[in-house]
Design a protein around this motif. Structure first.
Motif, short mmCIF file in Angstrom:
data_model
loop_
_atom_site.label_atom_id
_atom_site.label_comp_id
_atom_site.label_asym_id
_atom_site.label_seq_id
_atom_site.Cartn_x
_atom_site.Cartn_y
_atom_site.Cartn_z
N ASN A 178 -25.43 -74.87 24.15
CA ASN A 178 -25.76 -73.47 24.91
C ASN A 178 -25.39 -73.50 26.33
O ASN A 178 -26.12 -72.81 27.20
N THR A 179 -24.27 -74.01 26.55
CA THR A 179 -23.71 -73.94 28.07
C THR A 179 -22.81 -72.92 28.08
O THR A 179 -22.03 -72.52 27.08
N GLY A 180 -22.59 -72.02 29.01
CA GLY A 180 -21.52 -71.31 29.47
C GLY A 180 -20.18 -71.74 30.01
O GLY A 180 -20.06 -72.81 30.20
N THR A 181 -19.52 -70.63 30.26
CA THR A 181 -18.25 -71.21 30.89
C THR A 181 -18.38 -70.76 32.39
O THR A 181 -17.38 -71.23 33.04
N ARG A 182 -19.33 -70.20 33.09
CA ARG A 182 -19.31 -69.86 34.72
C ARG A 182 -19.88 -71.23 35.14
O ARG A 182 -20.89 -71.82 34.82
N TRP A 183 -19.07 -71.65 36.26
CA TRP A 183 -19.60 -72.82 36.87
C TRP A 183 -19.20 -72.52 38.34
O TRP A 183 -18.29 -71.92 38.78
N ALA A 197 -10.38 -79.04 46.61
CA ALA A 197 -8.99 -79.24 45.64
C ALA A 197 -9.37 -78.61 44.18
O ALA A 197 -8.64 -78.26 43.64
N ALA A 198 -10.36 -78.75 43.78
CA ALA A 198 -10.85 -78.44 42.26
C ALA A 198 -10.50 -76.56 42.42
O ALA A 198 -10.06 -76.29 41.15
N ALA A 199 -10.97 -75.95 43.11
CA ALA A 199 -10.84 -74.75 43.32
C ALA A 199 -9.33 -74.31 43.28
O ALA A 199 -8.97 -73.15 42.83
N GLU A 200 -8.46 -75.10 43.81
CA GLU A 200 -7.22 -74.92 43.94
C GLU A 200 -6.29 -75.11 42.70
O GLU A 200 -5.02 -74.84 42.37
N HIS A 201 -6.88 -75.78 41.65
CA HIS A 201 -6.42 -76.44 40.43
C HIS A 201 -6.59 -75.34 39.56
O HIS A 201 -7.23 -75.42 38.48
N VAL A 202 -5.91 -74.11 39.63
CA VAL A 202 -6.16 -72.78 38.94
C VAL A 202 -5.71 -73.09 37.31
O VAL A 202 -6.75 -72.81 36.55
N GLU A 203 -4.77 -73.62 37.21
CA GLU A 203 -4.27 -73.61 35.63
C GLU A 203 -5.12 -74.99 34.95
O GLU A 203 -5.53 -74.72 34.07
N TYR A 204 -5.50 -75.95 35.79
CA TYR A 204 -6.10 -77.10 35.16
C TYR A 204 -7.58 -76.61 34.73
O TYR A 204 -8.25 -77.00 33.62
N GLY A 205 -8.11 -75.43 35.43
CA GLY A 205 -9.35 -75.02 35.23
C GLY A 205 -9.34 -73.89 34.29
O GLY A 205 -10.52 -73.33 34.03
N ASP A 206 -8.41 -73.78 33.44
CA ASP A 206 -8.07 -72.60 32.51
C ASP A 206 -9.24 -72.81 31.37
O ASP A 206 -9.59 -73.77 30.91
N GLY A 207 -9.87 -71.56 31.20
CA GLY A 207 -10.98 -71.50 30.00
C GLY A 207 -12.29 -71.62 30.67
O GLY A 207 -13.25 -71.37 30.05
N LEU A 208 -12.28 -71.62 31.97
CA LEU A 208 -13.63 -71.89 32.66
C LEU A 208 -13.58 -70.79 33.74
O LEU A 208 -12.42 -70.36 34.47
N ASP A 209 -14.67 -70.25 34.12
CA ASP A 209 -14.90 -69.34 35.26
C ASP A 209 -15.47 -69.72 36.35
O ASP A 209 -16.80 -69.81 36.45
N LEU A 210 -14.99 -70.18 37.32
CA LEU A 210 -15.12 -70.55 38.60
C LEU A 210 -15.85 -69.56 39.50
O LEU A 210 -14.95 -68.56 40.04
N VAL A 211 -16.77 -69.61 40.09
CA VAL A 211 -17.63 -68.60 40.90
C VAL A 211 -17.49 -68.96 42.34
O VAL A 211 -17.66 -67.90 43.24
N GLY A 212 -17.20 -70.15 42.54
CA GLY A 212 -16.90 -70.66 44.08
C GLY A 212 -17.36 -72.01 44.15
O GLY A 212 -17.92 -72.99 43.52
#
Length: 396
Positions: A178-183, A197-212
């Motif tokens: 029961n974990t979501g995709t917002r992180w 650097a993680a915030a810059e890897h947009v494609e690698y983070g595909d499927g997850l919703d980075l809030v900041g």
């Protein structure tokens, strides 16, 4: 780093919070030569409940699991297995599932015994974990590639760290129902670089919703340390052996003598230890350092270090989510101007950045952690961030 290299000079410990080394049994899986793709990223190789946890975890009624998960090495083509810790808050998940925070720890060391997951207090990183558990969030803390698992730790390799930070989120989602995709992400020093650097890897983070991402005292760009004629502070001198290890991960033939000598070379083991068992030796070694003990022996060596530091420096590309970048005005390790210059480059790429110079604070001081926690909690709550890159001042 983790406010550490400054404390070495002042008080005999390269890393604050490294006492009480109570190791947990490590479980590692098979070698993974190929880079994971799709659902293979963050796939859990092993998951072991942790019985002896930090007091803050017990007080909050949270659970903890030691994990080994699949991730990607810095070249982007080969795979690796990375260890870490996943924390589960007490209670029932909210609608949409638990939000997740991925934590990037500051410098602990470059060898396996320096993996934070082996210690109940995560070698001082618990201060960034408990506030989010208290807020009802799952927290994942990666050890980074090569710490606690086979292979070399590519110190300050921003790409490798980014992959590890992102895949820690995927591992947490595989471990905790029961974990979501917002992180969101938060880290200091080496970890500040990792979450930026993680915030810059947009494609690698595909499927997850980075809030900041909250990057506190980040090692964004250390190239000025090796400018011609640069005068290094004591904390910067104490950092140099770690930089040599990072360079050696890229170029295995690099010799210590090219960059360190005197007490820095003779007492390297003590100065880079991740527990305080050698505290007296650390203090004595730091007191004996001479200005020339941390400088390249030739122009070729200086250029080699500069080239590597440039290759791992940030920013590299536009971030996928807002950034908080904070640095202490009295930081003797990361010159505030270096951070300010990195932020200016990020702004030119179109990033949304809230940049803060924390008056009176040094490197990775506790005050910055509170700022980072509150800022990231606001991002989860949908509160607009201040955009110091923009004349308008806010990002809605």
């Amino acid at each position: 780093m983790v406010r550490t290299l400054i404390s070495v000079a002042a008080a005999a410990c390269v890393l604050a919070g490294c006492a009480q080394p109570q190791a947990i049994t490590r479980v590692t899986g098979m070698d993974v030569p190929a880079a994971p793709v799709g659902a293979e990223r963050g796939a859990v190789v092993s998951a072991t409940p942790i019985g002896h946890t930090d007091f803050a975890v017990r007080l909050l009624g949270a659970g903890a699991t030691h994990v080994v998960y699949r991730s990607t090495s810095s070249d982007g083509n080969s795979g690796t297995e990375v260890s870490g810790t996943v924390f589960t808050p007490k209670g029932e998940p909210p609608a949409g599932g638990w939000p997740i925070v991925s934590v990037g720890h500051g410098t602990t060391g470059v060898t396996d015994e320096c993996a934070p997951s082996l210690y109940p207090n995560l070698l001082g990183t618990m201060e960034m974990v408990s506030p989010f558990l208290e807020r009802g969030m799952v927290v994942a803390v990666t050890d980074y590639e090569g710490l606690g698992t086979p292979g070399t730790h590519p110190y300050l390799d921003s790409d490798a760290a980014a992959y590890n930070v992102v895949d820690a989120v995927r591992a947490a989602r595989n471990v905790v129902p029961n974990t979501g995709t917002r992180w969101g992400a938060i880290g200091n020093s080496q970890g500040g670089q990792a979450v930026w650097a993680a915030a810059e890897h947009v494609e690698y983070g595909d499927g997850l919703d980075l809030v900041g991402s909250a990057a506190l005292s980040p090692t964004a760009d250390l190239t000025p340390m090796f400018d011609v004629g640069a005068a290094r502070t004591l904390p910067q001198m104490l950092l140099t052996p770690f930089l040599v290890e990072g360079l050696r991960a890229r170029h295995p033939d690099v010799a210590d003598s090219q960059y360190i000598r005197g007490a820095l070379e003779a007492d390297k083991r003590a100065l880079t230890a991740c527990t305080d068992l050698l505290g007296v030796q650390k203090a004595e070694a730091a007191a004996r350092l001479a200005p020339g003990d941390a400088s390249p022996d030739t122009e070729a060596s200086r250029t080699s270090m500069l080239d590597w530091l440039s290759s791992v420096a940030l920013p590299k590309s536009r971030a996928a989510a807002p950034l908080l970048v904070a640095v202490g005005s009295e930081d003797q390790l990361i010159d505030p101007k270096w951070t300010q210059d990195a932020v200016a480059r990020a702004c030119s790429l179109g990033d949304v950045v809230e940049f803060r110079i924390l008056v009176g604070q040094g490197h990775s001081d506790y005050g910055a952690t509170g700022d980072g926690v509150r800022w990231l909690a606001d991002r989860f709550a949908g509160v607009p961030t201040t955009d110091t890159c923009s004349p308008r001042g806010t990002d809605g």
